[in-house]
Design an enzyme around this catalytic site. Structure first.
Site, PDB file in Angstrom:
ATOM      1  CG  LEU A  32     -43.220 -87.721  40.682  1.00 15.94           C
ATOM      2  CD1 LEU A  32     -42.485 -87.904  42.003  1.00 15.94           C
ATOM      3  CD2 LEU A  32     -42.457 -86.772  39.765  1.00 15.94           C
ATOM      4  N   GLY A  34     -43.267 -94.080  37.838  1.00 12.29           N
ATOM      5  CA  GLY A  34     -43.096 -95.068  38.893  1.00 12.29           C
ATOM      6  C   GLY A  34     -44.060 -94.919  40.056  1.00 12.29           C
ATOM      7  CE  LYS A  37     -48.095 -91.488  35.423  1.00 13.62           C
ATOM      8  NZ  LYS A  37     -46.833 -91.850  36.107  1.00 13.62           N
ATOM      9  CB  SER A  38     -49.351 -97.709  33.877  1.00 20.35           C
ATOM     10  OG  SER A  38     -48.972 -96.590  33.101  1.00 20.35           O
ATOM     11  CB  SER A 105     -50.229 -84.787  32.713  1.00 23.14           C
ATOM     12  OG  SER A 105     -50.772 -85.617  33.713  1.00 23.14           O
TER      13      SER A 105
END
Length: 198
Positions: A32, A34, A37-38, A105
């Site tokens: 999701l 927040g 991931k980044s 994704s």
């Protein structure tokens, strides 16, 4: 009629990997907005780079600011967004690079398509598993607040679905692990898969 004739190069992916002394892989972060991931992708790339790996990081906002700036956020546009990223990832893998991709994704079928584009043997799926309520509390970009107010449409987790992976290669629960702990787990899993084995 098809008038497309891709050229055959004299240098193979395997030769490029041998020169770089690494195995090209796509490390695909999904979760999701927040979820982290980044943050994880940036930290993992820094660790891999420090260890001597040639890497490249693809991130949702960066891709949508350039290559995919013509796409919206409808389900159809999201499918095309991920397909294009899969194709870019395939090119980078062919160049012998370790690719890190951080994209929501949300659809299982799209992640499967990416896996098919790059080859299952080259694809490592990282599910950044963070509960919606935790992501909303973080709301780093203020998008959940806007989505709840109806200012942002088709927002994943609010009015557009997120299909969680059922067979991710590695699951990182960022509500229970620190960034350092998560990176340690990721490095332990990924290092053997990108290390050169002649």
């Amino acid at each position: 009629m098809n008038h497309i004739y891709p050229i055959k190069t004299k240098v193979s992916k395997q030769q490029r990997e041998a020169l770089a002394k690494q195995q090209a892989r796509l490390i695909w972060f999904t979760g999701l907005s927040g979820s982290g991931k980044s943050t994880l992708a940036v930290q993992l790339e820094a660790q891999l780079h420090a260890a001597g790996f040639k890497t490249y990081l693809l991130d949702g906002d960066n891709i949508r600011a350039g290559l995919n700036k013509d796409l919206g956020f409808t389900d159809e546009a999201r499918v095309e967004n991920i397909r294009r990223i899969g194709e870019v990832s395939r090119l980078l893998l062919d160049a012998g690079v370790v690719v890190l991709s951080a994209f929501i994704s949300p659809f299982h079928a799209d992640r499967e398509q990416v896996k098919n584009i790059v080859g299952a043997e080259n694809y490592i799926e990282v599910f950044v598993d963070t509960p919606l309520e935790v992501c909303e509390q973080r709301d780093v970009k203020g998008l959940y607040k806007k989505a709840r107010a109806g200012e942002v449409k088709n927002f994943t987790g609010i009015d557009s679905p997120y299909e969680a992976p059922v067979n991710a290669d590695i699951v990182i629960p960022t509500d229970r692990l620190s960034v350092e702990e998560a990176i340690e787990e990721l490095m332990e899993y990924i290092l053997p898969k990108v290390t050169w084995t002649p």
